[in-house]
Motif scaffolding. Structure first.
Motif: not given
Length: 422
Positions: A237, A240, A244, A300, A333, A391
């Motif tokens: 996470t 990710q 972001s 991803m 996600a 990613g």
């Protein structure tokens, strides 16, 4: 005179719409909707923090550097509030933590509205970050307690949608209110926070089971930090979140380097928000019945593809196309992330598990600007190839870690459904 029956086509379309609504919002308990409404009200009214730095410079005479330091205390408070909220959610209960946090936050906002000395404002900003972060673990733990496992994916998808819808509404209202009165900005934020507290006090019972109220959960935070499967999920996470975070820290710098101004970046962020608000409700139909690790791996890959576009982007249309792609990846996600978190957390430690999970986001907001800025300076557009590679690595790791998570969930004991306490 008898009314004519509607055409078959119209009847079929109506049934399709009703079926979609049942599949999207049906079957969720009333307590969930009160929690959902409280979250939405709080997000729509949570606009004071958006204008803290402008308030300090325009109304309190602080320089840019000092304003940045004062607002930075909000982030420190947020980290502390996330951890405190997780522990208190398991010790006090979900309802008690939500009420205490919202009432305290409302008082802090009123104090901010009438305070002048910058040291006092800095202390209040820290408290604001703490009290606004505390409800997060309690909200998710209460939703997990209340919603049956088979409906949680949809419930968390609606929660993510409400969060983004509320944030978009807050951004619009903040601009209008800031032109009118900074005092009104803080007081209306305090009022919306108080309304959320009253709604919770009126309609949301305690959802923590009776055993959880008898004392601290066994193992406490040590159990969370020893859970390798969960920590591996948190680490993924974090990857990710690092991707972001590029969108609001490094992408504006890249656009500036390509000669695009703040207005262009505003269009990019607005497109992402519009896609989430318009499309998030359709995500459950797309991913329902699919393995969560594969959905996360796909998300991803899609996010990586969006950032890969930036290796050749030098115009606003290219940036808009990239934003559309990475936003779709983030939309895919959100529901499985929350669902996996709820599945891995033991019932009496849900607050602590949520707190550790949520810490990945402030950690990313700290790491991403530092690494991203250095990468953009060193590699130029090649930085985005590195981001895309991260990613792809995260996608492969999700596929590798997924079977262990699935076995853990399958082997977990299945207690009888919990009923919220009266």
């Amino acid at each position: 005179m008898r009314a004519e029956a509607p055409p078959t086509g119209a009847a079929e379309e109506g049934e399709l719409v009703r079926g979609w609504l049942r599949g999207t919002v049906g079957g969720l308990p009333a307590v969930y909707w009160y929690l959902w409404a409280g979250l939405l009200i709080n997000r729509v009214g949570g606009f004071a923090v958006l204008y803290l730095s402008l308030y300090l410079t325009a109304e309190r005479g602080a320089g840019s550097a000092l304003a940045g330091l004062v607002v930075g205390t909000y982030g420190i408070g947020g980290v502390a509030g996330t951890l405190a909220g997780g522990v208190l959610t398991d010790r006090w209960g979900r309802r008690a933590t939500l009420l205490a946090a919202h009432l305290a936050c409302s008082a802090v906002l009123v104090a901010l509205a009438v305070s002048s000395p910058l040291p006092v404002i800095a202390g209040l900003c820290l408290l604001l970050g703490l009290t606004q972060a505390m409800p997060g673990p309690a909200f998710v733990a209460a939703i997990t307690d209340t919603v049956p496992a088979g409906h949680r994916l949809r419930a968390f998808n609606l929660q993510f949608w409400a969060f983004n819808l509320g944030t978009a509404g807050a951004s619009l209202l903040a601009g209008l209110l800031a032109r009118w009165s900074y005092l009104g900005l803080f007081l209306i934020d305090a009022a919306s926070t108080l309304v959320t507290a009253l709604l919770i006090a009126w309609k949301v019972p305690e959802t923590l089971g009776g055993a959880g109220r008898s004392g601290p959960a066994t193992g406490g935070m040590r159990t969370v930090l020893a859970d390798r499967i969960f920590l591996a999920f948190v680490g993924l996470t974090l990857l990710q979140a690092l991707l972001s975070s590029q969108t609001n820290t490094i992408v504006p710098l890249a656009m500036h380097g390509d000669g695009l101004g703040p207005g262009a970046y505003g269009l990019v962020t607005a497109l992402g928000g519009a896609l989430i608000v318009l499309g998030q409700l359709f995500v459950p139909k797309v991913i329902d019945g699919r393995r969560k690790d594969r959905v996360l791996a796909l998300s991803m890959v899609v996010m990586a593809a969006g950032f890969a576009v930036l290796t050749v982007a030098d115009s606003l249309p290219a940036y808009l196309a990239a934003a559309a792609v990475w936003t779709v990846g983030g939309m895919l996600a959100a529901p499985p992330n929350a669902a996996i978190n709820s599945e891995l957390a033991p019932p009496l430690l849900r607050g602590r598990y949520q707190a550790v999970f949520y810490l990945s986001f402030p950690a990313a907001s700290f790491v991403a600007p530092a690494l991203g800025g250095a990468g953009l300076e060193a590699f130029g557009a090649g930085h985005w190839a590195v981001v895309a590679a991260v990613g792809m690595v995260a996608a492969a790791l999700h596929l590798a870690a997924g079977p262990a998570r699935e076995r853990r969930v399958a082997e977990a004991p299945r207690p009888a459904p919990e009923r919220p306490a009266a």
